[in-house]
Write a protein that holds these residues in place. Structure first.
Motif, PDB file in Angstrom:
ATOM      1  N   GLN A   1       0.827  -1.210   0.000  1.00 24.19           N
ATOM      2  CA  GLN A   1       0.000   0.000   0.000  1.00 24.19           C
ATOM      3  C   GLN A   1       0.860   1.259   0.000  1.00 24.19           C
ATOM      4  O   GLN A   1       0.545   2.236  -0.689  1.00 24.19           O
ATOM      5  CB  GLN A   1      -0.913  -0.006   1.221  1.00 24.19           C
ATOM      6  CG  GLN A   1      -1.886   1.159   1.287  1.00 24.19           C
ATOM      7  CD  GLN A   1      -2.967   1.072   0.229  1.00 24.19           C
ATOM      8  OE1 GLN A   1      -3.727   0.110   0.196  1.00 24.19           O
ATOM      9  NE2 GLN A   1      -3.047   2.073  -0.644  1.00 24.19           N
TER      10      GLN A   1
ATOM     11  N   ALA B   1       2.155   1.939  -3.453  1.00 22.75           N
ATOM     12  CA  ALA B   1       1.049   2.384  -4.303  1.00 22.75           C
ATOM     13  C   ALA B   1       0.689   3.845  -4.015  1.00 22.75           C
ATOM     14  O   ALA B   1       0.428   4.624  -4.940  1.00 22.75           O
ATOM     15  CB  ALA B   1      -0.171   1.492  -4.102  1.00 22.75           C
TER      16      ALA B   1
ATOM     17  N   ARG C   1       0.809   6.987  -6.577  1.00 23.65           N
ATOM     18  CA  ARG C   1      -0.403   7.773  -6.801  1.00 23.65           C
ATOM     19  C   ARG C   1      -0.132   9.278  -6.771  1.00 23.65           C
ATOM     20  O   ARG C   1      -0.907  10.070  -7.326  1.00 23.65           O
ATOM     21  CB  ARG C   1      -1.459   7.392  -5.765  1.00 23.65           C
ATOM     22  CG  ARG C   1      -2.836   7.997  -6.031  1.00 23.65           C
ATOM     23  CD  ARG C   1      -3.884   7.459  -5.085  1.00 23.65           C
ATOM     24  NE  ARG C   1      -4.223   6.074  -5.386  1.00 23.65           N
ATOM     25  CZ  ARG C   1      -3.944   5.043  -4.590  1.00 23.65           C
ATOM     26  NH1 ARG C   1      -3.312   5.245  -3.435  1.00 23.65           N
ATOM     27  NH2 ARG C   1      -4.286   3.818  -4.935  1.00 23.65           N
TER      28      ARG C   1
ATOM     29  N   ILE D   1      -3.461   5.452 -10.154  1.00 22.53           N
ATOM     30  CA  ILE D   1      -3.253   4.012 -10.035  1.00 22.53           C
ATOM     31  C   ILE D   1      -4.392   3.384  -9.258  1.00 22.53           C
ATOM     32  O   ILE D   1      -4.859   3.928  -8.256  1.00 22.53           O
ATOM     33  CB  ILE D   1      -1.894   3.706  -9.353  1.00 22.53           C
ATOM     34  CG1 ILE D   1      -1.645   2.190  -9.282  1.00 22.53           C
ATOM     35  CG2 ILE D   1      -1.797   4.329  -7.978  1.00 22.53           C
ATOM     36  CD1 ILE D   1      -0.255   1.820  -8.786  1.00 22.53           C
ATOM     37  N   GLN D   2      -4.895   2.260  -9.765  1.00 22.20           N
ATOM     38  CA  GLN D   2      -5.841   1.444  -9.007  1.00 22.20           C
ATOM     39  C   GLN D   2      -5.006   0.407  -8.247  1.00 22.20           C
ATOM     40  O   GLN D   2      -4.153  -0.247  -8.841  1.00 22.20           O
ATOM     41  CB  GLN D   2      -6.805   0.729  -9.945  1.00 22.20           C
ATOM     42  CG  GLN D   2      -7.572   1.631 -10.896  1.00 22.20           C
ATOM     43  CD  GLN D   2      -8.365   0.801 -11.888  1.00 22.20           C
ATOM     44  OE1 GLN D   2      -9.222   0.003 -11.507  1.00 22.20           O
ATOM     45  NE2 GLN D   2      -8.082   0.987 -13.169  1.00 22.20           N
ATOM     46  N   TYR D   3      -5.278   0.277  -6.963  1.00 23.75           N
ATOM     47  CA  TYR D   3      -4.498  -0.678  -6.178  1.00 23.75           C
ATOM     48  C   TYR D   3      -5.424  -1.634  -5.453  1.00 23.75           C
ATOM     49  O   TYR D   3      -6.396  -1.231  -4.822  1.00 23.75           O
ATOM     50  CB  TYR D   3      -3.608   0.044  -5.162  1.00 23.75           C
ATOM     51  CG  TYR D   3      -2.818  -0.915  -4.301  1.00 23.75           C
ATOM     52  CD1 TYR D   3      -1.808  -1.688  -4.852  1.00 23.75           C
ATOM     53  CD2 TYR D   3      -3.102  -1.058  -2.943  1.00 23.75           C
ATOM     54  CE1 TYR D   3      -1.087  -2.588  -4.077  1.00 23.75           C
ATOM     55  CE2 TYR D   3      -2.380  -1.954  -2.151  1.00 23.75           C
ATOM     56  CZ  TYR D   3      -1.374  -2.713  -2.732  1.00 23.75           C
ATOM     57  OH  TYR D   3      -0.663  -3.607  -1.962  1.00 23.75           O
ATOM     58  N   ASP D   4      -5.112  -2.928  -5.574  1.00 21.75           N
ATOM     59  CA  ASP D   4      -5.872  -3.960  -4.876  1.00 21.75           C
ATOM     60  C   ASP D   4      -4.992  -4.567  -3.789  1.00 21.75           C
ATOM     61  O   ASP D   4      -4.010  -5.266  -4.096  1.00 21.75           O
ATOM     62  CB  ASP D   4      -6.319  -5.049  -5.846  1.00 21.75           C
ATOM     63  CG  ASP D   4      -7.043  -6.169  -5.130  1.00 21.75           C
ATOM     64  OD1 ASP D   4      -8.120  -5.902  -4.569  1.00 21.75           O
ATOM     65  OD2 ASP D   4      -6.520  -7.305  -5.101  1.00 21.75           O
TER      66      ASP D   4
ATOM     67  N   ARG E   1      -2.169  -7.361  -4.182  1.00 20.14           N
ATOM     68  CA  ARG E   1      -0.972  -6.513  -4.183  1.00 20.14           C
ATOM     69  C   ARG E   1      -0.582  -6.105  -5.604  1.00 20.14           C
ATOM     70  O   ARG E   1       0.587  -5.964  -5.930  1.00 20.14           O
ATOM     71  CB  ARG E   1       0.195  -7.209  -3.469  1.00 20.14           C
ATOM     72  CG  ARG E   1      -0.097  -7.549  -2.016  1.00 20.14           C
ATOM     73  CD  ARG E   1       1.065  -8.286  -1.386  1.00 20.14           C
ATOM     74  NE  ARG E   1       2.240  -7.407  -1.322  1.00 20.14           N
ATOM     75  CZ  ARG E   1       3.496  -7.871  -1.351  1.00 20.14           C
ATOM     76  NH1 ARG E   1       3.729  -9.158  -1.485  1.00 20.14           N
ATOM     77  NH2 ARG E   1       4.497  -7.036  -1.267  1.00 20.14           N
TER      78      ARG E   1
ATOM     79  N   GLY F   1      -0.998  -3.228  -8.637  1.00 12.83           N
ATOM     80  CA  GLY F   1      -1.363  -1.878  -9.020  1.00 12.83           C
ATOM     81  C   GLY F   1      -1.570  -1.820 -10.526  1.00 12.83           C
ATOM     82  O   GLY F   1      -0.838  -2.465 -11.286  1.00 12.83           O
TER      83      GLY F   1
END
Length: 248
Positions: free
Chosen positions: A86, A89, A93, A98-101, A105, A107
């Motif tokens: 995180q 990420a 950003r 950026i989309q981060y899950d 893990r 991006g």
């Protein structure tokens, strides 16, 4: 690769000096952009159908951002960065959307590709603890333009949970079976379907699972035909391979 090189190829193609196939081959052989600490493979999409993916583990944030910048300048529409936390990420950003899950893990910069698959990729996990690896596989496949169905926590300890989804399983184009412990779900699924099964052993389990080695050996020794195996916790590799199969 310079603009003059491309122009020369196009001129020769237009003048009939080379065939379309030879022109494409010349373009495929043009390799990379050297930025010192990395060599960015701009033509991977041309050769393999998918752009280069950034493996984030072990790289500094500054290195990742510079690679992203080079790829964006080369008109890449979707960029995957795997195995980042995180904090990384959040720093990315600050410069890029950026989309981060956090589960997988992964991006993602840019939009997922439109659906290019010929069917569904079904991702099956033995237990909830396998979800981080399963999600890495699922999101990778989705990012490259595939319809993905998730069936999680349907392991052999309660086989009726898996059998309740036979319609989705038996209509799949490819199945990714993700499991730790003894990894038995790959053999069970492989015995039910007529499509390739990509088995992903995970490092989930008690002591004698040896951080995924037990599941790996179990999957390698599967008696079900059509089961192939990727490395321990390699959800990305499974999702990538499933996408290649689904889009052929």
């Amino acid at each position: 690769m310079g603009d003059q090189f491309i122009e020369d190829i196009l001129n020769k193609l237009q003048n009939g000096e080379i065939t379309r196939e030879k022109a494409l081959l010349k373009l495929k052989k043009q390799p990379f952009e050297d930025i010192g600490f990395a060599k960015i493979d701009h033509h991977r999409k041309l050769r393999q159908g998918y752009p280069e993916v950034i493996y984030g583990a072990g790289k500094t944030v500054e290195q990742i951002i510079e690679i992203i910048s080079v790829m964006i300048n080369n008109q890449e529409k979707v960029i995957l960065i795997t195995r980042i936390g995180q904090e990384v990420a959040d720093q990315i950003r600050e410069k890029y959307q950026i989309q981060y899950d956090p589960m997988s893990r992964i991006g993602i910069i840019g939009a997922f590709q439109s659906n290019r698959g010929h069917g569904s990729i079904v991702v099956v996990s033995g237990g909830t603890s396998d979800m981080p690896v399963a999600e890495e596989a699922a999101i990778t496949a989705e990012a490259f333009g595939n319809h993905v169905i998730r069936l999680y926590d349907v392991g052999v300890a309660g086989l009726h949970r898996l059998l309740a989804h036979l319609d989705e399983i038996m209509s799949a184009k490819v199945i990714i079976a993700v499991a730790g412990m003894e990894g038995a779900i790959a053999s069970v699924v492989g015995g039910l379907v007529d499509c390739p099964v990509i088995a992903v052993p995970t490092s989930v389990g008690y002591g004698a699972s040896f951080n995924g080695l037990a599941a790996l050996l179990s999957m390698l020794n599967s008696c079900a035909s059509g089961v192939c195996v990727v490395n321990i916790d390699n959800g990305f590799g499974a999702g990538y391979t499933a996408s290649m199969i689904n889009q052929r």
